[in-house]
Design an enzyme around this catalytic site. Sequence first.
Site, PDB file in Angstrom:
ATOM      1  N   CYS A  76      -2.988   9.602  -6.209  1.00 44.95           N
ATOM      2  CA  CYS A  76      -2.985  10.825  -5.300  1.00 44.95           C
ATOM      3  C   CYS A  76      -3.447  11.963  -5.947  1.00 44.95           C
ATOM      4  O   CYS A  76      -3.594  12.990  -5.168  1.00 44.95           O
ATOM      5  CB  CYS A  76      -1.508  10.809  -4.846  1.00 44.95           C
ATOM      6  SG  CYS A  76      -0.598  11.551  -6.290  1.00 44.95           S
ATOM      7  N   GLU A  94      -8.924  10.932   3.423  1.00 46.00           N
ATOM      8  CA  GLU A  94      -8.657  10.333   2.182  1.00 46.00           C
ATOM      9  C   GLU A  94      -9.209   8.827   1.924  1.00 46.00           C
ATOM     10  O   GLU A  94      -8.772   7.993   2.545  1.00 46.00           O
ATOM     11  CB  GLU A  94      -7.169  10.309   2.142  1.00 46.00           C
ATOM     12  CG  GLU A  94      -6.683   9.816   0.775  1.00 46.00           C
ATOM     13  CD  GLU A  94      -5.250   9.593   0.330  1.00 46.00           C
ATOM     14  OE1 GLU A  94      -4.476   9.170   1.552  1.00 46.00           O
ATOM     15  OE2 GLU A  94      -4.606   9.843  -0.671  1.00 46.00           O
TER      16      GLU A  94
HETATM   17  P1  NAD Z   1       1.618   3.502   2.794  1.00 48.29           P
HETATM   18  O1  NAD Z   1       1.981   4.788   3.470  1.00 48.29           O
HETATM   19  O2  NAD Z   1       0.773   2.570   3.385  1.00 48.29           O
HETATM   20  O3  NAD Z   1       3.037   2.891   2.249  1.00 48.29           O
HETATM   21  C1  NAD Z   1       3.904   3.350   1.468  1.00 48.29           C
HETATM   22  C2  NAD Z   1       5.374   2.727   1.712  1.00 48.29           C
HETATM   23  O4  NAD Z   1       5.559   3.063   3.027  1.00 48.29           O
HETATM   24  C3  NAD Z   1       5.322   1.373   1.472  1.00 48.29           C
HETATM   25  O5  NAD Z   1       6.737   0.910   0.844  1.00 48.29           O
HETATM   26  C4  NAD Z   1       5.329   0.565   2.852  1.00 48.29           C
HETATM   27  O6  NAD Z   1       5.824  -0.698   2.768  1.00 48.29           O
HETATM   28  C5  NAD Z   1       5.955   1.671   3.769  1.00 48.29           C
HETATM   29  N1  NAD Z   1       5.446   1.588   5.016  1.00 48.29           N
HETATM   30  C6  NAD Z   1       3.963   1.629   5.344  1.00 48.29           C
HETATM   31  N2  NAD Z   1       3.546   1.638   6.724  1.00 48.29           N
HETATM   32  C7  NAD Z   1       5.017   1.675   7.259  1.00 48.29           C
HETATM   33  C8  NAD Z   1       5.262   2.143   8.695  1.00 48.29           C
HETATM   34  N3  NAD Z   1       4.322   1.835   9.512  1.00 48.29           N
HETATM   35  N4  NAD Z   1       6.534   2.353   8.761  1.00 48.29           N
HETATM   36  C9  NAD Z   1       7.528   2.381   7.856  1.00 48.29           C
HETATM   37  N5  NAD Z   1       6.916   2.141   6.581  1.00 48.29           N
HETATM   38  C10 NAD Z   1       5.663   2.049   6.151  1.00 48.29           C
HETATM   39  O7  NAD Z   1       0.910   4.046   1.468  1.00 48.29           O
HETATM   40  P2  NAD Z   1       0.296   2.917   0.264  1.00 48.29           P
HETATM   41  O8  NAD Z   1      -1.192   2.502   0.895  1.00 48.29           O
HETATM   42  O9  NAD Z   1       1.262   2.078  -0.277  1.00 48.29           O
HETATM   43  O10 NAD Z   1      -0.073   3.991  -0.850  1.00 48.29           O
HETATM   44  C11 NAD Z   1      -1.223   4.863  -0.810  1.00 48.29           C
HETATM   45  C12 NAD Z   1      -0.729   6.298  -0.356  1.00 48.29           C
HETATM   46  O11 NAD Z   1       0.043   6.941  -1.107  1.00 48.29           O
HETATM   47  C13 NAD Z   1      -2.161   7.123  -0.418  1.00 48.29           C
HETATM   48  O12 NAD Z   1      -2.342   8.000   0.825  1.00 48.29           O
HETATM   49  C14 NAD Z   1      -1.754   8.339  -1.281  1.00 48.29           C
HETATM   50  O13 NAD Z   1      -2.420   9.299  -1.533  1.00 48.29           O
HETATM   51  C15 NAD Z   1      -0.151   8.331  -1.194  1.00 48.29           C
HETATM   52  N6  NAD Z   1       0.305   8.597  -2.705  1.00 48.29           N
HETATM   53  C16 NAD Z   1       0.872   9.927  -2.525  1.00 48.29           C
HETATM   54  C17 NAD Z   1       1.544  10.398  -3.877  1.00 48.29           C
HETATM   55  C18 NAD Z   1       1.922  11.775  -3.832  1.00 48.29           C
HETATM   56  O14 NAD Z   1       2.835  12.072  -4.809  1.00 48.29           O
HETATM   57  N7  NAD Z   1       1.851  12.701  -2.888  1.00 48.29           N
HETATM   58  C19 NAD Z   1       1.628   9.521  -4.801  1.00 48.29           C
HETATM   59  C20 NAD Z   1       1.117   8.144  -4.838  1.00 48.29           C
HETATM   60  C21 NAD Z   1       0.587   7.882  -3.414  1.00 48.29           C
END
Ligand code: NAD
Length: 490
Positions: free
Chosen positions: A282, A383
């Site tokens: 991120c 992104e």
């Molecule tokens: P994601 O949003 O797809 O998933 C994150 C979590 O949410 C997972 O545990 C997943 O099971 C759950 N989830 C997914 N879809 C959902 C929905 N529709 N309803 C409820 N829960 C749901 O993210 P990802 O692909 O696992 O991770 C990548 C993203 O995380 C990137 O956008 C990255 O920038 C972000 N990120 C941000 C930080 C920060 O500190 N800001 C740090 C790491 C990653």
Amino acid sequence: MTGVFKNYINGEWIESRSPSLLDVVNPADGRILARVPEGSAEDVALAAESAHKAYLSWREVPATQRIQYLFRMKQILEKNADEISEICTRESGKTFSESKAEIVRAVENIEVACGIPKLLQSEFSEDITKGIDEFVIRQPVGVGACIAPFNFPVMITFWFMPYAIACGNAYIVKPSEKVPGTMTRIFELFEELKLPSGVLNLVHGGKETVDAILNHPEIPAISFVGSTRVAKYIYQTGVTKGKRVQAQGGAKNPVVVMGDADPETTVKIIADSAFGCAGQRCLAASIVILVGDASKTFAQRIVAAAMTKKTGNGLAKDIEMGPVITRESKDRINGLIQKSVDDGAKLLLDGRNIRVPGFEMGNFIGPTILGEVSPENEIYSTEVFGPVLCIVNTETLDEAITLINKSRYGNSACIFTRSGAAARKFRHETLAGNIGINIGIAAPMAFFPFSGWKDSFFGDLHGQSNHAVEFYTQTKVVIERWHDEWTRKF
Ligand code: NAD
């Protein structure tokens, strides 16, 4: 890693009540490593009820004793770092050294949380009026939950969990369904801690599990990290249920290079930032803004640095960049690259057709660099979350800052310069939660709070350090009077 992952609830490994399973796939070779339940509201209810029960006794354990478990937690992670890193690399694709590095960050958070007896101290005013004192005490909120993304299977949970339990809360961890094995192994190792049953719970699953966490009345505090779309949903839903929520979202991190920046270090740091973890951080640099004279030389230098990156299976020696997480991610990223070329960007380095011998089914994309990207181009504001760096040119620092401040994201922004005045202006005017000055990744260090601004974060208190302590405690204000006459009777 084989079979179906179980939940860890009330000190026991139990099967999920959900009949549906998802494949956990090694992104380097496409092989199925294990299966994870899609999750169910029943699983969450079991975990929440046992956690709530555990919290009622755990909060009575003095903080000085609670942290003894954390000292052991740190030792367990350090002792087993190689094994955990191997599992992490197999399921996330990142390199072995990147996996080890995130364990170091996790451990640092445990270390900071070990200071909880001091961090929990609060304010006291004697004699607010004659003979009356007033003070604040911090008490745990009850049960907390962390909903984690795939890209840091170890570290992110530790931005929250050690603080929450050190403060006297019980906790539920919901890892990403793409990388559930790493946290499962950590929980197996944590059995050695002999924490009271129910203090620490692990529940697997996807949306259904998350929705159940959002809806359960005994989970009043939620820490989320993931994409902006889901972060917003989690925040809005959680808040309407009266919960406290901190939801960290996606990013599009700009790096400004001034003409006076040191070429050698700047270029190396930018390439590491953009392509480390295959761009799936991120805080990864994803837009380089070359200001004035910098546009003459830096683009080619960055391309040269990127070309040295060795892409391959993260468990192999000397590999600097692994695959992206899924086949869908790879296709989406390749599509975005093509679209930006169609829209007029210059393809300075194309990583789309990279071949890794023996790993033909892996989701590899090599470092990719697009020059002369217009802010109107879709890739400029999207992104990518892959090893793709966009280069933009501006005449002045003011123009660069204006561009950055128009972004919907505000996770981090960095500048490379030898000018203190330019650096100061940048840190003062730029709208982002983390600023790097001659730094490529404004990394979350455990002893500082961490979070972005704008659509990169929904909430108030950030993760880590004193913010995590404030998030996982509620303040109680006490005002008290003790009459002198009562004392004299003794
Ligand atoms: P994601 O949003 O797809 O998933 C994150 C979590 O949410 C997972 O545990 C997943 O099971 C759950 N989830 C997914 N879809 C959902 C929905 N529709 N309803 C409820 N829960 C749901 O993210 P990802 O692909 O696992 O991770 C990548 C993203 O995380 C990137 O956008 C990255 O920038 C972000 N990120 C941000 C930080 C920060 O500190 N800001 C740090 C790491 C990653």
